[in-house]
Design a protein around this motif. Structure first.
Motif, PDB file in Angstrom:
ATOM      1  N   GLY A   1      31.057  -7.939 117.676  1.00 48.54           N
ATOM      2  CA  GLY A   1      29.647  -7.248 117.703  1.00 48.54           C
ATOM      3  C   GLY A   1      29.249  -7.051 116.329  1.00 48.54           C
ATOM      4  N   ALA A   2      29.834  -7.665 115.446  1.00 47.54           N
ATOM      5  CA  ALA A   2      29.594  -7.458 113.920  1.00 47.54           C
ATOM      6  C   ALA A   2      28.575  -8.615 113.277  1.00 47.54           C
ATOM      7  N   ILE A   3      27.510  -8.065 112.884  1.00 52.69           N
ATOM      8  CA  ILE A   3      26.630  -8.967 112.346  1.00 52.69           C
ATOM      9  C   ILE A   3      27.093  -9.856 111.287  1.00 52.69           C
ATOM     10  N   GLU A   4      27.346 -11.168 111.465  1.00 53.79           N
ATOM     11  CA  GLU A   4      27.904 -11.829 110.452  1.00 53.79           C
ATOM     12  C   GLU A   4      26.988 -12.907 109.616  1.00 53.79           C
ATOM     13  N   ARG A   5      25.791 -13.335 110.350  1.00 52.77           N
ATOM     14  CA  ARG A   5      24.696 -13.950 109.713  1.00 52.77           C
ATOM     15  C   ARG A   5      23.289 -13.352 110.163  1.00 52.77           C
ATOM     16  N   LEU A   6      22.495 -13.443 109.403  1.00 51.95           N
ATOM     17  CA  LEU A   6      21.225 -12.945 109.557  1.00 51.95           C
ATOM     18  C   LEU A   6      20.065 -13.754 108.884  1.00 51.95           C
ATOM     19  N   ASN A   7      18.941 -13.760 109.657  1.00 54.14           N
ATOM     20  CA  ASN A   7      17.698 -14.518 109.002  1.00 54.14           C
ATOM     21  C   ASN A   7      16.422 -13.799 109.181  1.00 54.14           C
ATOM     22  N   LEU A   8      15.630 -13.707 108.351  1.00 56.35           N
ATOM     23  CA  LEU A   8      14.394 -12.821 108.531  1.00 56.35           C
ATOM     24  C   LEU A   8      13.244 -14.091 108.362  1.00 56.35           C
TER      25      LEU A   8
ATOM     26  N   SER B   1      29.646 -10.019 105.306  1.00 60.90           N
ATOM     27  CA  SER B   1      28.689 -11.158 105.034  1.00 60.90           C
ATOM     28  C   SER B   1      27.419 -10.948 105.673  1.00 60.90           C
ATOM     29  N   GLY B   2      27.254 -10.244 106.568  1.00 59.55           N
ATOM     30  CA  GLY B   2      25.833 -10.106 107.282  1.00 59.55           C
ATOM     31  C   GLY B   2      25.160  -9.091 106.256  1.00 59.55           C
ATOM     32  N   ILE B   3      25.680  -7.986 105.777  1.00 57.26           N
ATOM     33  CA  ILE B   3      25.213  -7.354 104.777  1.00 57.26           C
ATOM     34  C   ILE B   3      24.388  -7.968 103.378  1.00 57.26           C
ATOM     35  N   LEU B   4      25.454  -8.964 102.992  1.00 51.97           N
ATOM     36  CA  LEU B   4      24.904  -9.985 101.806  1.00 51.97           C
ATOM     37  C   LEU B   4      23.749 -10.634 102.233  1.00 51.97           C
ATOM     38  N   ASP B   5      23.853 -11.332 103.415  1.00 49.15           N
ATOM     39  CA  ASP B   5      22.569 -12.072 104.044  1.00 49.15           C
ATOM     40  C   ASP B   5      21.560 -11.396 104.085  1.00 49.15           C
ATOM     41  N   ALA B   6      21.591  -9.829 104.650  1.00 47.98           N
ATOM     42  CA  ALA B   6      20.349  -9.129 104.807  1.00 47.98           C
ATOM     43  C   ALA B   6      19.876  -8.689 103.344  1.00 47.98           C
ATOM     44  N   VAL B   7      20.555  -8.670 102.374  1.00 50.52           N
ATOM     45  CA  VAL B   7      20.031  -8.234 101.280  1.00 50.52           C
ATOM     46  C   VAL B   7      19.206  -9.519 100.561  1.00 50.52           C
ATOM     47  N   ALA B   8      19.973 -10.708 100.626  1.00 51.39           N
ATOM     48  CA  ALA B   8      19.377 -11.890 100.394  1.00 51.39           C
ATOM     49  C   ALA B   8      18.014 -12.295 100.955  1.00 51.39           C
ATOM     50  N   GLN B   9      17.905 -12.004 102.374  1.00 52.65           N
ATOM     51  CA  GLN B   9      16.969 -12.254 102.911  1.00 52.65           C
ATOM     52  C   GLN B   9      15.803 -11.335 102.833  1.00 52.65           C
ATOM     53  N   LEU B  10      15.920 -10.023 102.560  1.00 53.04           N
ATOM     54  CA  LEU B  10      14.858  -8.930 102.331  1.00 53.04           C
ATOM     55  C   LEU B  10      14.459  -9.535 100.740  1.00 53.04           C
ATOM     56  N   LEU B  11      15.281  -9.728 100.001  1.00 48.97           N
ATOM     57  CA  LEU B  11      14.968 -10.246  98.564  1.00 48.97           C
ATOM     58  C   LEU B  11      13.982 -11.615  98.631  1.00 48.97           C
ATOM     59  N   ALA B  12      14.308 -12.581  99.464  1.00 48.46           N
ATOM     60  CA  ALA B  12      13.439 -13.803  99.576  1.00 48.46           C
ATOM     61  C   ALA B  12      12.179 -13.256 100.237  1.00 48.46           C
ATOM     62  N   ALA B  13      12.159 -12.378 101.183  1.00 49.08           N
ATOM     63  CA  ALA B  13      10.771 -11.930 101.656  1.00 49.08           C
ATOM     64  C   ALA B  13       9.862 -11.170 101.008  1.00 49.08           C
ATOM     65  N   GLY B  14      10.674 -10.619  99.888  1.00 44.34           N
ATOM     66  CA  GLY B  14       9.741  -9.690  99.186  1.00 44.34           C
ATOM     67  C   GLY B  14       9.851  -8.300  99.817  1.00 44.34           C
ATOM     68  N   VAL B  15      10.479  -8.055 100.526  1.00 43.19           N
ATOM     69  CA  VAL B  15      10.848  -6.662 101.021  1.00 43.19           C
ATOM     70  C   VAL B  15      11.490  -5.565 100.295  1.00 43.19           C
TER      71      VAL B  15
END
Length: 439
Positions: free
Chosen positions: A237-244, A265-279
């Motif tokens: 149930g842990a989110i390990e990959r994420l894409n926005l 790994s999901g937390i790291l993906d989330a921060v990277a995706q939020l940065l890339a999207a300008g959030v």
């Protein structure tokens, strides 16, 4: 007759007598144990478990502070981990039809604090600057003296440590990856290799020009899911990959189970995706977005909504700050090692990433937030629990133990806190993304 360096340690009778070894990676958060056939060298089985010392503190500093209260407190920490190791040894043996009294030798590799607490060594000097260990040399201790129930005459080998926050687990990792080996080809000798063992305490080593420099980084438990609102350890149930993409979130959970939280790994993906999207911007500040809400004065980005439209899993502004601190510690350690040796990130030929968390991170996400140098993806290699592999090697081979001892004595330890530019550099390294001289 079982003879160890001239000492008779046991008498075994009959053709069914087994010779079994136990190798352990004693981590701050997790334990990894391996049962080995000492005659064939085969790994018979393995098992992971949580370090029960975590109930006394999630990080080594908290545990050291507790141990310094009294001899009884230190003994509680030692007995807690011994109890876990005895349970693990029993379970491993049961899996393969062996008895714990068949275990004639054990090797335990861990960071300096875990090493000292397990061996019953004084830890007062580890808890205060300049954080010096009581002993660096390897130790051979009777298992029964530690409270480990193996063959009565069995020994536990504790490999050498480097310094206060670089322990035998890092030595085991470097032994397993072979970065310290001196090859004969000129190209091999010229290679600049960075080895990173990511955990609650992250160790980084740079091998270049025939020398190895090492630094320790207090990256904290955020990548284990601790101090994160909806963080959790890697499990179903842990989110390990994420894409926005725009307003749409897609994610992958461990075992395909219903989303229950975010692992490292999901937390790291989330921060990277939020940065890339300008959030979020490079300072980590969260801006407006359809998925950004304010609840009880706290801004959060909604990842999963429940049936009534409320956030059931989100990443908060505070979570971003926790990841920035962890990222900063690691990138600062890397930058300091490179600068001290006159290297830049682009000069690295290989980057080896070890550790349980390091096995699963998306390297592109780590590069995007500035935690790792911006290099071609082919230069990175994720090797899993190399410390456990090194411990197994030392269980099977006295030659490998000698190599580990030579390696530990040759490493130059770099103390981050004494670097004159530490404070300014640390603040700069909290910025997300790749930094430049203009930052």
């Amino acid at each position: 007759l079982l003879v160890r360096e001239g000492e008779l340690i046991a008498v075994k009778r009959g053709p069914s007598a087994r010779l079994v070894g136990l190798a352990v990676d004693l981590g701050t958060t997790k334990l990894a144990g391996y049962l080995l056939d000492l005659e064939t060298g085969k790994t018979l089985t393995s098992q992971g478990a949580m370090n029960p010392q975590i109930s006394y503190g999630e990080d080594v500093i908290t545990r050291l502070a507790y141990a310094c209260k009294s001899n009884d407190a230190a003994r509680q920490l030692q007995e807690a981990v011994m109890g876990a190791l005895n349970e693990m040894a029993s379970a491993l043996c049961q899996e393969v039809g062996a008895k714990v009294t068949d275990i004639v030798e054990a090797v335990v590799a861990g960071n300096t604090a875990m090493h000292h607490l397990m061996a019953g060594l004084p830890v007062n000097n580890l808890a205060v600057a300049p954080y010096r260990p009581a002993i660096k040399e390897s130790l051979h201790i009777k298992a029964r003296e530690l409270g480990l129930s193996l063959m009565p005459g069995a020994y536990v080998y504790l490999p050498p440590i480097v310094d206060g926050f670089v322990g035998s687990d890092h030595v085991a990792m470097m032994l397993a990856t072979g970065i310290a080996a001196q090859g004969t080809e000129p190209d091999h000798l010229r290679e600049a290799i960075l080895a990173i063992d990511i955990g609650t305490n992250t160790e980084v080593s740079l091998r270049a020009d025939g020398k190895i420099s090492t630094v320790s980084c207090a990256s904290g438990p955020a990548f284990e899911g601790a101090h994160i609102k909806d963080g959790m350890r890697a499990g179903p149930g842990a989110i390990e990959r994420l894409n926005l993409s725009g307003n749409n979130i897609s994610y992958q959970t461990i075992d395909g189970a219903a989303a229950a939280g975010l692992c490292g790994s999901g937390i790291l993906d989330a921060v990277a995706q939020l940065l890339a999207a300008g959030v979020i911007d490079r300072s980590g500040r969260m801006s407006e977005h359809e998925r950004v809400r304010t609840l009880d004065g706290r801004r959060e980005f909604v990842i999963v909504e429940d049936a009534e439209g409320r956030a059931s899993i989100s990443i908060t502004q505070g979570d971003i700050r926790e990841i920035q601190l962890a990222k900063s510690a690691i990138s600062m350690g890397i930058d300091t090692l490179l600068a001290n040796r006159g290297y830049g990130g682009q000069d690295l030929d290989r980057v080896i990433i070890a550790g349980a968390f390091g096995s699963y991170i998306d390297v592109d996400s780590a590069i995007q937030i500035g935690m790792l140098p911006e290099l071609p993806r082919r230069r990175f290699k994720q090797v899993g629990n190399a410390a456990g592999t090194g411990a197994r090697m030392m269980t099977l081979s006295s030659r490998k133990r000698n190599e580990a001892e030579t390696l530990a004595s040759s490493i130059e330890y770099v103390e981050l806190a004494t670097d004159p530019s530490f404070a300014a550099s640390f603040v700069k390294s909290t910025l997300l993304g790749q930094t430049t001289t203009r930052d």
